[in-house]
Scaffold this motif. Sequence first.
Motif, PDB file in Angstrom:
ATOM      1  N   SER B  73       0.654  -1.333  -0.056  1.00  0.00           N
ATOM      2  CA  SER B  73       0.149  -0.021  -0.249  1.00  0.00           C
ATOM      3  C   SER B  73       0.873   1.438  -0.083  1.00  0.00           C
ATOM      4  CB  SER B  73      -0.959   0.275   1.224  1.00  0.00           C
ATOM      5  OG  SER B  73      -0.360  -0.082   2.374  1.00  0.00           O
ATOM      6  N   MET B  74       1.824   1.267   0.073  1.00  0.00           N
ATOM      7  CA  MET B  74       2.815   2.777  -0.139  1.00  0.00           C
ATOM      8  C   MET B  74       3.767   2.592  -1.577  1.00  0.00           C
ATOM      9  SD  MET B  74       5.848   2.713   2.552  1.00  0.00           S
ATOM     10  CE  MET B  74       6.648   4.548   2.644  1.00  0.00           C
ATOM     11  N   VAL B  75       3.902   3.924  -2.101  1.00  0.00           N
ATOM     12  CA  VAL B  75       4.481   3.889  -3.410  1.00  0.00           C
ATOM     13  C   VAL B  75       5.112   5.002  -3.070  1.00  0.00           C
ATOM     14  CG1 VAL B  75       4.575   5.003  -5.633  1.00  0.00           C
ATOM     15  CG2 VAL B  75       2.229   3.949  -4.562  1.00  0.00           C
ATOM     16  N   GLU B  76       6.589   4.813  -3.618  1.00  0.00           N
ATOM     17  CA  GLU B  76       7.851   5.622  -3.380  1.00  0.00           C
ATOM     18  C   GLU B  76       8.214   6.524  -4.565  1.00  0.00           C
ATOM     19  OE1 GLU B  76      11.299   4.212  -1.011  1.00  0.00           O
ATOM     20  OE2 GLU B  76      12.096   2.974  -2.661  1.00  0.00           O
ATOM     21  N   ILE B  77       9.001   7.304  -4.359  1.00  0.00           N
ATOM     22  CA  ILE B  77       9.427   8.260  -5.733  1.00  0.00           C
ATOM     23  C   ILE B  77      10.991   8.216  -5.449  1.00  0.00           C
ATOM     24  CG2 ILE B  77       9.889   9.657  -7.775  1.00  0.00           C
ATOM     25  CD1 ILE B  77       7.214  11.117  -7.194  1.00  0.00           C
ATOM     26  N   VAL B  78      11.748   7.263  -5.943  1.00  0.00           N
ATOM     27  CA  VAL B  78      13.289   7.689  -5.713  1.00  0.00           C
ATOM     28  C   VAL B  78      13.718   8.575  -6.595  1.00  0.00           C
ATOM     29  CG1 VAL B  78      15.490   6.248  -5.631  1.00  0.00           C
ATOM     30  CG2 VAL B  78      13.460   5.484  -4.886  1.00  0.00           C
ATOM     31  N   LEU B  79      15.071   9.708  -5.913  1.00  0.00           N
ATOM     32  CA  LEU B  79      15.541  11.045  -6.540  1.00  0.00           C
ATOM     33  C   LEU B  79      16.654  10.619  -6.779  1.00  0.00           C
ATOM     34  CD1 LEU B  79      12.602  12.180  -6.253  1.00  0.00           C
ATOM     35  CD2 LEU B  79      13.718  14.000  -6.435  1.00  0.00           C
ATOM     36  N   SER B  80      18.020  10.121  -7.459  1.00  0.00           N
ATOM     37  CA  SER B  80      19.292   9.716  -7.538  1.00  0.00           C
ATOM     38  C   SER B  80      19.962  10.092  -7.897  1.00  0.00           C
ATOM     39  CB  SER B  80      19.207   8.178  -6.798  1.00  0.00           C
ATOM     40  OG  SER B  80      20.164   8.252  -6.588  1.00  0.00           O
ATOM     41  N   HIS B  81      21.375  10.362  -7.653  1.00  0.00           N
ATOM     42  CA  HIS B  81      22.292  10.750  -8.493  1.00  0.00           C
ATOM     43  C   HIS B  81      23.006   9.379  -9.711  1.00  0.00           C
ATOM     44  CE1 HIS B  81      23.994  15.167  -7.465  1.00  0.00           C
ATOM     45  NE2 HIS B  81      23.273  14.812  -6.332  1.00  0.00           N
TER      46      HIS B  81
END
Lengths: 148, 120
Positions: B73-81
């Motif tokens: 039930s969880m969504v994440e947006i990963v921001l990365s180098h």
Amino acid sequence: MSALSAAKAILEADATLLATSTGGVWDYDETGRLGINRTTTPGAFDDNKVIKPCVLLRLRSSEPNPFLQDEGARYSGVTEMLEVWFYEDSGYSNIETMRDRVWTLLHAVQLSDTFMCLWAGDVRGGRDTDLNANVERSTYQVTTKKSA
Amino acid sequence: MTQTGFRWIRPPEQALTELTEAYVAAIHRGVLRIAQGYAPEIENWMKGNAPWTDRTGNARQTLYTEVNHVVQSMVEIVLSHGVSYGIYLELNNAGRYAIIDPALDHWAPILWSEVVRMLS
């Protein structure tokens, strides 16, 4: 008075913090674009040019708050992210002491002309390779306003 | 006298459970759709706003975002180098060359207002 200068005034007035932060409390206007460095902030270093435990405040961003808007009155809520950087030459014990003290001084405190200043997280165990020093960072969220 | 009334085809407690699960699933799909829609936009924003002067261009070109289901039930947006020295861009000189946190500051309220709009 900006949120940053209000926060800095609180930190600079605290003898407990200054007892650990022997290299001082600085802001980005004082340090210039390089941050803490041996040219613009010599007070942050000892006679051997080794960094002393010190604190640097910086305003990271100032973004419109979409939930606090009044176009008729030309009033906009603003969310400012205030960064507090902690440095020491080796280890993290002084950094931890300073970080905990800053939390006590700033978290859930209403700064001049703002809503509550709220702790928004830490970056732990970092290394500034340019400065050759250990670094950690706390972030505080301050909601304030912009109006005509 | 004629008796009137009604008979449950499906008991309320069962229907309520099913409808709640369907509603939660719809919210999850909606959040996922928002995340997938914004992730490329966030990546482009980071590439366009990274404050450093390019030398090889690798640091800028390998900035990326990624949408993940962390748990059901969880969504994440990963921001990365995408380069090994990305951490130093974030932490050296008090974040002078940072791009991840400014991106979070810029996009978090936009994403949140999209979620609020979806739920209203």
